[in-house]
Enzyme design. Structure first.
Site, short mmCIF file in Angstrom:
data_model
loop_
_atom_site.label_atom_id
_atom_site.label_comp_id
_atom_site.label_asym_id
_atom_site.label_seq_id
_atom_site.Cartn_x
_atom_site.Cartn_y
_atom_site.Cartn_z
N GLU A 95 75.53 147.60 75.43
CA GLU A 95 75.67 148.26 76.72
C GLU A 95 74.43 148.00 77.58
O GLU A 95 73.29 148.11 77.11
CB GLU A 95 75.84 149.77 76.51
CG GLU A 95 75.91 150.59 77.77
CD GLU A 95 76.09 152.08 77.51
OE1 GLU A 95 76.42 152.81 78.46
OE2 GLU A 95 75.91 152.52 76.35
N LYS A 187 82.63 151.16 83.13
CA LYS A 187 82.65 152.40 82.38
C LYS A 187 83.35 153.48 83.20
O LYS A 187 82.94 153.79 84.33
CB LYS A 187 81.22 152.81 82.03
CG LYS A 187 81.10 153.90 80.99
CD LYS A 187 79.62 154.08 80.61
CE LYS A 187 79.45 155.01 79.43
NZ LYS A 187 78.03 155.10 79.00
N CYS A 221 80.38 152.93 75.00
CA CYS A 221 79.70 154.13 74.51
C CYS A 221 80.66 155.31 74.40
O CYS A 221 81.72 155.20 73.80
CB CYS A 221 78.48 154.42 75.38
SG CYS A 221 77.17 155.33 74.52
#
Length: 377
Positions: A95, A187, A221
């Site tokens: 990430e 995201k 994540c």
């Protein structure tokens, strides 16, 4: 770091568990690979049934060169070159590898106030981010990533900080082995303080790409903890589920194992391994709390891992340092796993439970005179 062999799964090939970083010089045994990463075709179910398909994949566990995007790109190329030399077809980065994960920074934010230094920190962070679209020709960073994928003939999944005007997004970029930019995932839900610096993705960037290797997708994540979002990516047929992250805790490993079993897919989780000295020294970069850490203090311990659809750990987790975590993925493990659990197939109950995904772009401004949205600064 020595190679750690693991037992084959379901008749699959041997597994390369862990590799040193550049300069490690480890020898790798020959492994049969029944897929041409540059072939102009898409694998079909019949093709998979008729032959054994092994994909060698590497996840990168390494730190960003913070506030220095050109140096980070140089580091990325060294790592891709090593993974390719070891025979990898797919390379997955952590990430926010390009642009950096601003661990420990509070950007001078308190409820009801902003500190001038925090504003300057955001200016520098914005300057380190990369533009993805719509510029023509593509931004130089995007061109370089494309060139790396083509030069080393690998499929590349890269975590970046994307800038779109003056808003930043935590994004994953996908490239094929000929250097073509396939698309991105933004995201959907930044976590906690991340919401101060990153915008929110929408349903238009939840792709799963059908490639000669496999159907490849990614979530980032803690959005991997969102059951409905996972279900959306399962419904698109993901086979290699990439999970770039910043979470190095033991509980993350449990989540990755669950996702592999739930989705009947390979899970490749890449995290950075960082010490204090990987970030700029104070006062240029300070960690919240006011206590300065020793330069060798570990601020993110990695834990990158590769897990099979049957829930078996194929490589990792590694908590020791920067590394390439590599395994051979026997794609036959997917039907072996889905034989008794196919979450959006024979184990679903759409007559009782169903999901609607709003997958159109969510734009704040539209103009009736054209199909374009508001121009970016």
């Amino acid at each position: 770091m020595a190679l750690v062999p693991s037992d084959p799964i379901g008749g699959g090939g041997g597994v390369i568990a862990e590799l040193n970083m550049v300069g490690g010089g480890a020898d790798i045994a020959d492994v049969d690979v029944d897929v041409d990463a540059d072939a102009d075709y898409s694998p079909t179910l019949m093709t998979r049934m008729m032959r054994r398909v092994i994909v060698r994949a590497s996840v990168v566990q390494a730190s960003t060169v913070f506030y220095d995007t050109p140096a980070t790109l140089d580091k990325a190329e060294r790592l891709i070159a090593e993974a390719a030399a070891n025979g990898s077809h797919l390379v997955v980065f952590p990430e926010a590898f390009i642009g950096g994960y601003p661990r420990g920074s509070d950007f001078g934010v308190a409820i009801g106030s902003r500190h001038p230094k925090g504003r300057e920190d955001f200016r520098k962070y914005h300057a380190s981010a990369i533009q993805v679209d719509p510029p023509q020709p593509p931004a130089p960073e995007l061109q370089r990533l494309s060139a790396m994928a083509a030069k080393y003939k690998v499929y590349l999944v890269m975590g970046v900080v994307e800038k779109d005007g003056y808003t930043l997004y935590c994004t994953v970029l996908f490239f094929d082995s000929q250097g073509n930019y396939l698309g991105k995932h933004r995201k959907l839900m930044p976590t906690a303080m991340e919401r101060v610096i990153w915008g929110f993705g929408d349903g238009s960037t939840i792709p799963v790409f059908h490639t000669p290797l496999a159907k490849i997708g990614a979530l980032i994540c803690w959005e991997n903890r969102m059951p409905l979002l996972r279900t959306a990516i399962y419904a698109k047929g993901v086979e290699i589920y990439c999970a770039p992250t910043a979470d190095a805790r033991d509980t993350w490993h449990s989540s990755m194992t669950h996702i592999a079993l739930e989705g009947g897919c390979f899970v490749l989780s890449a995290n950075q391994f960082c010490t204090r000295k990987d970030y700029p020294p104070p006062p240029d970069y300070t960690f919240a709390g006011g206590v300065e850490l020793h330069p060798d203090s570990v601020v993110c311990a990695g834990g990158s891992v590769i897990i099979s659809p049957l829930g078996t750990v194929l490589a990792g987790p590694n908590y020791q340092g920067e590394a390439l975590i590599t395994a051979d993925l026997d794609m036959g493990d997917i039907p072996r796993a889905k034989f008794d659990f196919d979450v959006v197939g024979h184990y679903s109950r759409p007559d009782v439970l169903s999901l609607i995904v709003k997958d159109h772009p969510a734009t704040p401004v539209s103009f009736t005179s054209s199909s374009s949205t508001a121009p970016k600064n």
